[in-house]
Write a protein that holds these residues in place. Structure first.
Motif, short mmCIF file in Angstrom:
data_model
loop_
_atom_site.label_atom_id
_atom_site.label_comp_id
_atom_site.label_asym_id
_atom_site.label_seq_id
_atom_site.Cartn_x
_atom_site.Cartn_y
_atom_site.Cartn_z
N GLY A 116 -40.04 39.95 -7.41
CA GLY A 116 -40.41 41.39 -8.07
C GLY A 116 -39.45 42.51 -7.65
O GLY A 116 -39.02 43.20 -8.26
N GLU A 117 -39.01 42.67 -6.33
CA GLU A 117 -38.37 43.85 -5.81
C GLU A 117 -36.91 43.47 -5.47
O GLU A 117 -36.10 44.57 -5.65
N LEU A 118 -36.56 42.49 -5.93
CA LEU A 118 -34.79 42.23 -6.11
C LEU A 118 -34.57 41.86 -7.59
O LEU A 118 -33.60 42.62 -8.12
N TRP A 119 -35.24 40.90 -8.11
CA TRP A 119 -34.65 40.30 -9.30
C TRP A 119 -35.33 41.23 -10.41
O TRP A 119 -34.60 41.58 -11.55
N MET A 120 -36.37 41.49 -10.54
CA MET A 120 -37.19 42.13 -11.81
C MET A 120 -36.83 43.56 -11.93
O MET A 120 -36.86 44.26 -12.95
N THR A 121 -36.52 44.16 -10.84
CA THR A 121 -36.15 45.32 -10.61
C THR A 121 -34.52 45.54 -10.41
O THR A 121 -34.24 46.88 -10.10
N PHE A 122 -33.78 44.55 -10.46
CA PHE A 122 -32.43 44.80 -10.19
C PHE A 122 -32.17 45.34 -8.70
O PHE A 122 -31.14 45.94 -8.53
N GLY A 123 -33.15 45.01 -7.93
CA GLY A 123 -32.85 45.67 -6.44
C GLY A 123 -33.47 47.05 -6.12
O GLY A 123 -33.32 47.59 -5.06
N GLY A 124 -33.77 47.55 -7.09
CA GLY A 124 -34.16 49.07 -7.18
C GLY A 124 -35.32 49.27 -6.05
O GLY A 124 -35.07 50.19 -5.24
N VAL A 125 -36.39 48.59 -6.17
CA VAL A 125 -37.36 48.74 -5.23
C VAL A 125 -36.92 48.52 -3.75
O VAL A 125 -37.29 49.05 -2.76
N ALA A 126 -36.24 47.31 -3.80
CA ALA A 126 -35.67 47.08 -2.20
C ALA A 126 -35.02 48.01 -1.76
O ALA A 126 -34.86 48.49 -0.40
N VAL A 127 -34.08 48.86 -2.58
CA VAL A 127 -33.03 49.92 -2.05
C VAL A 127 -33.85 51.05 -1.52
O VAL A 127 -33.78 51.56 -0.43
N VAL A 128 -34.97 51.47 -2.36
CA VAL A 128 -35.77 52.64 -2.05
C VAL A 128 -36.54 52.39 -0.60
O VAL A 128 -36.72 53.24 0.22
N THR A 129 -36.84 51.12 -0.77
CA THR A 129 -37.78 50.69 0.39
C THR A 129 -37.05 50.67 1.75
O THR A 129 -37.39 51.24 2.78
N SER A 130 -35.97 50.10 1.58
CA SER A 130 -35.02 50.06 2.76
C SER A 130 -34.79 51.36 3.26
O SER A 130 -34.54 51.53 4.55
N LEU A 131 -34.31 52.20 2.34
CA LEU A 131 -33.76 53.60 2.82
C LEU A 131 -34.96 54.40 3.62
O LEU A 131 -34.65 55.17 4.32
N GLY A 140 -40.80 42.67 1.28
CA GLY A 140 -40.83 41.20 1.74
C GLY A 140 -40.96 41.18 3.16
O GLY A 140 -41.85 40.40 3.70
N ASP A 141 -40.13 42.05 3.82
CA ASP A 141 -40.08 42.22 5.41
C ASP A 141 -41.49 42.58 5.85
O ASP A 141 -41.90 42.00 6.90
N MET A 142 -41.88 43.89 5.31
CA MET A 142 -43.16 44.46 5.74
C MET A 142 -44.27 43.39 5.58
O MET A 142 -44.97 43.31 6.63
N VAL A 143 -44.53 42.68 4.52
CA VAL A 143 -45.63 41.80 4.65
C VAL A 143 -45.28 40.60 5.33
O VAL A 143 -46.35 40.01 6.03
#
Length: 272
Positions: A116-131, A140-143
């Motif tokens: 979901g956070e990498l492929w379905m949103t093209f990494g957008g969710v992962a970028v925002v969360t990591s920053l 994924g790391d948090m859970v």
């Protein structure tokens, strides 16, 4: 010097989280490998499904997507203890929050949420969360309770571990699974530095660390065991157990891979 974490392979991990740029570069490399495998597998599967109906073809491509996006990263991270192709190239590793190696459960959670956070949103969710996260964690790391940290290179240990013959029998039966990685690293550093220390400092540090390690080991060592001998025995046995566990996991994966390639009911493979 920042504290590190000693894992079973004898690798020292830097306790500091990997930078956002490093994680992003590693993620892009992993994504490129995944896309390449997906395209190749899709072409091969498309040729093999040309003779079946559209429903079977759709089911086949769905299964392939799940295998590549979930099954592949879970298998790689589990077998390599948190090192994919991208992470290996960028010098980082996924570990549990307590510094231990990731297991199947952690890799599965990261992979499922990664869809979901990498492929379905093209990494957008992962970028925002990591920053937004102080340790650069994605969802994924948090859970899963994991983090990505740097692997510290450099010299290896100068003083090898040795098993005192009089402690070999005790060490084989001792339970030391609760020993924290950070404490094991401190003991390993002391053993490496011991020859360069003054005798009084060496004895005092060894006694202090042995006293901190002893509550995590059961049963206790035989009475009168020297502190350094105790530390050598614990770390030597711990390293051998980690190595044996890794070899068993590798052999189990090889057996499962071989079983997947065998046809059911002992039917001969027509390709041979």
């Amino acid at each position: 010097m920042h504290d590190g974490i000693l894992i079973g392979e004898g690798v020292v991990l830097d306790a500091r989280p990997a930078s956002f740029v490093t994680r992003a570069l590693g993620g892009l490399l992993d994504a490129a490998v995944t896309v390449f495998l997906m395209i190749g597998a899709s072409l091969a599967l498309g040729v093999s499904l040309t003779q079946v109906g559209a429903q079977w073809a759709q089911a086949g491509f769905l299964a392939l997507t799940v295998l590549v996006l979930v099954g592949l990263p879970v298998t790689v991270e589990t077998l390599t203890r948190g090192r994919s192709v991208g992470k290996l190239a960028t010098g980082v590793r996924v570990v549990r929050d307590d510094g231990g190696p990731v297991r199947f459960r952690h890799a599965l959670i990261r992979a499922l949420l990664g869809v979901g956070e990498l492929w379905m949103t093209f990494g957008g969710v992962a970028v925002v969360t990591s920053l937004a996260n102080a340790k650069g964690k994605r969802l994924g790391d948090m859970v899963a309770g994991t983090s990505v940290i740097r692997v510290r290179g450099g010299r290896g240990w100068q003083v090898p571990l040795s098993m005192p013959p009089e402690l070999a029998g005790w060490a084989r039966t001792a339970d030391m699974r609760r020993l924290p990685d950070g404490l094991a690293l401190a003991a390993r550093r002391l053993i490496d530095r011991a020859p360069r220390l003054a005798p009084s400092s060496r004895a005092a540090l060894a006694d202090d660390l042995a006293g901190r390690v002893e509550p995590y080991v059961a049963p206790k060592p035989p009475p009168g065991t020297p502190a350094e001998a105790f530390l050598h025995a614990v770390l030597h046995e711990r390293r051998d157990r980690e190595l044996a566990r890794g070899l068993r996991e590798r052999d189990r994966a090889a057996e499962q891979s071989a079983a997947l390639h065998r046809l059911p009911y002992a039917v001969a493979d027509p390709r041979h």
